[in-house]
Scaffold this motif. Structure first.
Motif, short mmCIF file in Angstrom:
data_model
loop_
_atom_site.label_atom_id
_atom_site.label_comp_id
_atom_site.label_asym_id
_atom_site.label_seq_id
_atom_site.Cartn_x
_atom_site.Cartn_y
_atom_site.Cartn_z
N PRO A 396 25.00 7.76 62.71
CA PRO A 396 23.90 6.80 62.52
C PRO A 396 23.64 6.46 61.05
N GLU A 397 23.61 7.48 60.20
CA GLU A 397 23.34 7.22 58.78
C GLU A 397 24.47 6.42 58.15
N GLU A 398 25.69 6.77 58.48
CA GLU A 398 26.84 6.06 57.93
C GLU A 398 26.86 4.59 58.39
N SER A 399 26.42 4.34 59.63
CA SER A 399 26.39 2.97 60.15
C SER A 399 25.42 2.11 59.35
N VAL A 400 24.22 2.65 59.10
CA VAL A 400 23.23 1.90 58.31
C VAL A 400 23.75 1.68 56.89
N ALA A 401 24.32 2.72 56.30
CA ALA A 401 24.85 2.61 54.94
C ALA A 401 25.99 1.59 54.87
N MET A 402 26.83 1.54 55.91
CA MET A 402 27.93 0.58 55.93
C MET A 402 27.40 -0.85 55.98
N GLN A 403 26.39 -1.09 56.81
CA GLN A 403 25.79 -2.42 56.85
C GLN A 403 25.26 -2.81 55.47
N GLN A 404 24.62 -1.85 54.80
CA GLN A 404 24.08 -2.16 53.48
C GLN A 404 25.19 -2.50 52.50
N ARG A 405 26.29 -1.77 52.57
CA ARG A 405 27.43 -2.05 51.68
C ARG A 405 27.96 -3.46 51.91
N ILE A 406 28.05 -3.86 53.17
CA ILE A 406 28.55 -5.21 53.47
C ILE A 406 27.55 -6.25 52.96
N ILE A 407 26.27 -6.00 53.16
CA ILE A 407 25.24 -6.92 52.65
C ILE A 407 25.38 -7.10 51.14
N ASN A 408 25.46 -5.99 50.42
CA ASN A 408 25.55 -6.06 48.97
C ASN A 408 26.80 -6.81 48.52
N ARG A 409 27.89 -6.59 49.23
CA ARG A 409 29.15 -7.24 48.86
C ARG A 409 29.06 -8.76 49.09
N VAL A 410 28.53 -9.16 50.24
CA VAL A 410 28.43 -10.59 50.54
C VAL A 410 27.45 -11.27 49.60
N GLU A 411 26.30 -10.65 49.39
CA GLU A 411 25.28 -11.28 48.55
C GLU A 411 25.69 -11.36 47.09
N GLY A 412 26.68 -10.58 46.71
CA GLY A 412 27.21 -10.67 45.36
C GLY A 412 28.31 -11.70 45.21
N ASP A 413 28.68 -12.35 46.31
CA ASP A 413 29.75 -13.34 46.30
C ASP A 413 29.19 -14.71 45.92
N ARG A 414 29.83 -15.40 45.00
CA ARG A 414 29.34 -16.70 44.56
C ARG A 414 29.33 -17.72 45.70
N HIS A 415 30.22 -17.55 46.66
CA HIS A 415 30.25 -18.49 47.78
C HIS A 415 28.97 -18.38 48.63
N TYR A 416 28.41 -17.18 48.68
CA TYR A 416 27.18 -16.98 49.46
C TYR A 416 26.05 -17.80 48.87
N ARG A 417 25.84 -17.72 47.56
CA ARG A 417 24.78 -18.50 46.93
C ARG A 417 25.05 -19.99 47.05
N THR A 418 26.31 -20.40 46.95
CA THR A 418 26.65 -21.81 47.11
C THR A 418 26.28 -22.31 48.50
N LEU A 419 26.56 -21.48 49.53
CA LEU A 419 26.20 -21.85 50.90
C LEU A 419 24.70 -21.97 51.06
N LEU A 420 23.94 -21.02 50.49
CA LEU A 420 22.49 -21.07 50.62
C LEU A 420 21.92 -22.30 49.93
N ASN A 421 22.42 -22.59 48.75
CA ASN A 421 21.93 -23.75 48.00
C ASN A 421 22.22 -25.06 48.72
N SER A 422 23.35 -25.10 49.42
CA SER A 422 23.73 -26.34 50.11
C SER A 422 22.82 -26.65 51.28
#
Length: 587
Positions: A396-422
């Motif tokens: 359970p703990e590893e599952s939550v931590a993995m989701q957080q890692r994916i969130i941080n990775r995506v939100e650090g991607d320039r394409h993510y901000r470009t999509l939000l701005n669009s």
């Protein structure tokens, strides 16, 4: 006397505050507050000596709160509690790993067990002085076939004709009871019935009083009490069973923050639960927010989806039943449609079901699962959810931590901000509040502010800010702890847990009336609550320097729901600390 400027004193104490916070055990130990006088820009040496003995410190940014810097992410995480996550120790680990909302699944366990879990969560919330939302999930109707004479069930072969009727006699290879007359009445020739999560597929080919005949399209074994799905039919059935009504009343009594409604088919279902909440809500309790679980194809008929989203406070993309009743290739498109609708109407939306399914047994997800989670984030979801992964899995703990890692990775991607701005231009509405919020976002981007601070009563202004997906965190400050908890689900929002029923600091023993909140009217009081905002920004690690800037929005007078008519730029050191800071230089 000491040859130190007021600005230098402010800078020294601000750095001391951050050092104290960051070096605490996990950043959450309450340290003695540094003297509040050190933030004053006009303090004399005599006043310095007197201030150290003051029993009631002035609420300034240098007073170090309980909680230090928390993880930095905009997309929120919902973790379901269950056998694998039911102890205070494990629930605390899930919180520290990234969980913002805990889901209590009323399909399993007793009501008393849910209350015990709620009390554990409230204890963790108090320990870390950070709002945690609790989502109570109603079971909803369970449509099932009857029982068979053969305990092993019957094998239905392709092309065979099989009857469902209301006869209570045990079934055989030709027929079985379907104890739901609503299904028989709603079924038409050509409609599809799915048994056991779609493992067996039948098509209605005949109909009479109290029975339907079906041709087996996809063969398989049918056993006692297996579930029935009706993708083509809108059933004249309430989404709330007697058990759900009992569970809802219990939820209202113990104070959950969100209630999730299953088996939503049409807008009238949301009207029904809203009416029940109004009738059953105890007088001294805060009204929970309502989340509709979209899991039926009927939600996409005509304008039903937009009407459902407008009537509720949030949406869950429940891909379990939705994936059974809809073609697999349609589910990703429907997910995007739901998220877009929620973004347009400014309602938070969570994507759920089988996000990291393999982590029930494995310490790492499949690459396809990681991509699935990332896709939900790229689509613009406010939150992503774990079900069995955290409730009954081995990790359970590893599952939550993995989701957080994916969130941080995506939100650090320039394409993510470009999509939000669009997506922003089409989301702007012609209201005064939206104008204030969009201006605050523009100002924050221009001056490189660290956060937007929203003073809010019931959360409407904060939801508008979250809807705009600003490039900086939204710090939400409300006099209601219940509002702060509900906002924990929203994208980019860092809610502050209020000490009492005021935007500023009042005595703990002061009683608070929800109907008549404390309203600060004077400039001095406004400065006081601005100092509170600066302290909260420091506590959550949103600022790290006294010259960091915050863009503040508020509605004056305080306590006016939905009003936002003030924008103010404030340095992190406090509203009175502009001397020598952030000047505009002219050539």
């Amino acid at each position: 006397m000491f040859g130190i400027s007021s600005k230098s004193i402010t800078l020294i104490l601000f750095k001391l505050s951050i050092t104290t916070v960051n070096h605490a055990s996990h950043g959450y130990t309450l340290h003695p507050k540094p003297p509040s006088f050190l933030l004053s820009t006009s303090t004399t040496s005599t006043e310095l000596k007197m201030s150290t003995t003051t029993s009631k410190p002035d609420p300034t940014v240098a007073s170090v709160p309980k909680m230090g810097q928390r993880w930095r992410k905009s997309t929120k995480q919902i973790a379901t509690l269950g056998p694998a996550a039911s102890t205070p120790e494990m629930i605390e680990k899930l919180f520290l790993a990234g969980a913002d909302v805990f889901r209590l699944n009323f399909s399993h366990g007793s009501q008393e067990q849910k209350k015990e879990l709620l009390e554990i969560i409230r204890g963790i919330e108090a320990k870390y002085s950070h709002p945690i939302a609790i989502l109570g999930d109603l079971q909803g109707p369970k449509l099932r076939v009857g029982e068979f004479s053969n305990p092993d069930g019957e094998m239905l072969v392709e092309g065979a004709i099989f009857r469902f009727d209301l006869d209570e006699a045990k079934g055989d290879s030709k027929r079985v009871q379907l104890p739901h007359p609503e299904i028989i009445e709603a079924s038409e020739i050509g409609h599809v019935l799915l048994i056991d999560d779609g493992k067996v597929k039948l098509e209605v080919c005949g109909k009479g009083a109290g029975w339907i005949d079906c041709e087996v399209i996809v063969e398989g074994k049918i056993k006692d009490r297996k579930g029935v799905n009706t993708p083509d039919s809108v059933l004249e059935i309430s989404p709330m069973t007697p058990k759900d009504r009992s569970d809802l009343e219990y939820m209202l009594g113990i104070g959950v923050d969100w209630v999730a409604l299953s088996f939503v088919q049409r807008p009238e279902d949301i009207m029904e639960i809203n009416r029940l909440i109004d009738e059953k809500l105890p007088q001294d309790m805060f009204r929970p927010a309502v989340m509709a679980k979209i899991e039926k194809p009927s939600c996409f008929i005509g304008d039903s989806l937009a009407e459902i989203v407008a009537l509720c406070d949030g949406i869950m993309v429940a891909r379990g039943d939705l994936g059974v009743e809809c073609a697999p290739e349609d589910v990703p498109l429907l997910q995007k449609e739901i998220i877009d609708c929620c973004r347009d109407l400014g309602k938070p939306v969570a994507v759920a079901t089988q996000m990291l399914e393999s982590m029930i047994e494995s310490p790492t997800p499949t690459r396809a699962e990681a991509s699935d989670v990332a896709t939900a984030i790229y689509d613009g979801a406010d939150a992503i959810m774990l079900s069995a992964e955290s409730a009954a899995g081995k990790y359970p703990e590893e599952s939550v931590a993995m989701q957080q890692r994916i969130i941080n990775r995506v939100e650090g991607d320039r394409h993510y901000r470009t999509l939000l701005n669009s997506m922003q231009e089409e989301l702007i509405k012609n209201t005064a509040t939206d104008a204030i919020i969009m201006s605050a976002k523009a100002i924050a981007n221009t001056i490189k502010a660290k956060a937007i601070v929203c003073f809010t009563l019931r959360g409407s202004t904060v939801l508008r800010a979250s809807k705009g997906r600003p490039g900086v965190p939204v710090l939400a400050i409300s006099p209601f702890k219940e509002t702060s908890r509900q906002l924990a689900l929203s994208w980019g929002v860092y809610p502050e847990l209020p000490r009492s029923g005021s935007y500023g600091f009042v005595e703990e023993e002061d009683m608070f009336n929800y109907e008549q909140p404390v309203i600060e009217k004077t400039t001095d009081d406004f400065d006081m609550v601005l100092k509170n905002a600066c302290r909260a920004a420091l506590a959550k690690g949103l600022v790290s320097d006294p010259e960091d800037l915050l863009v503040v929005t508020a509605g004056l007078p305080f306590g006016t729901p939905g009003a936002a008519n003030v924008i103010r730029v404030v340095p992190a050191a406090g509203p009175s600390c502009w001397d020598g800071m952030c000047r505009v230089d002219y050539d």
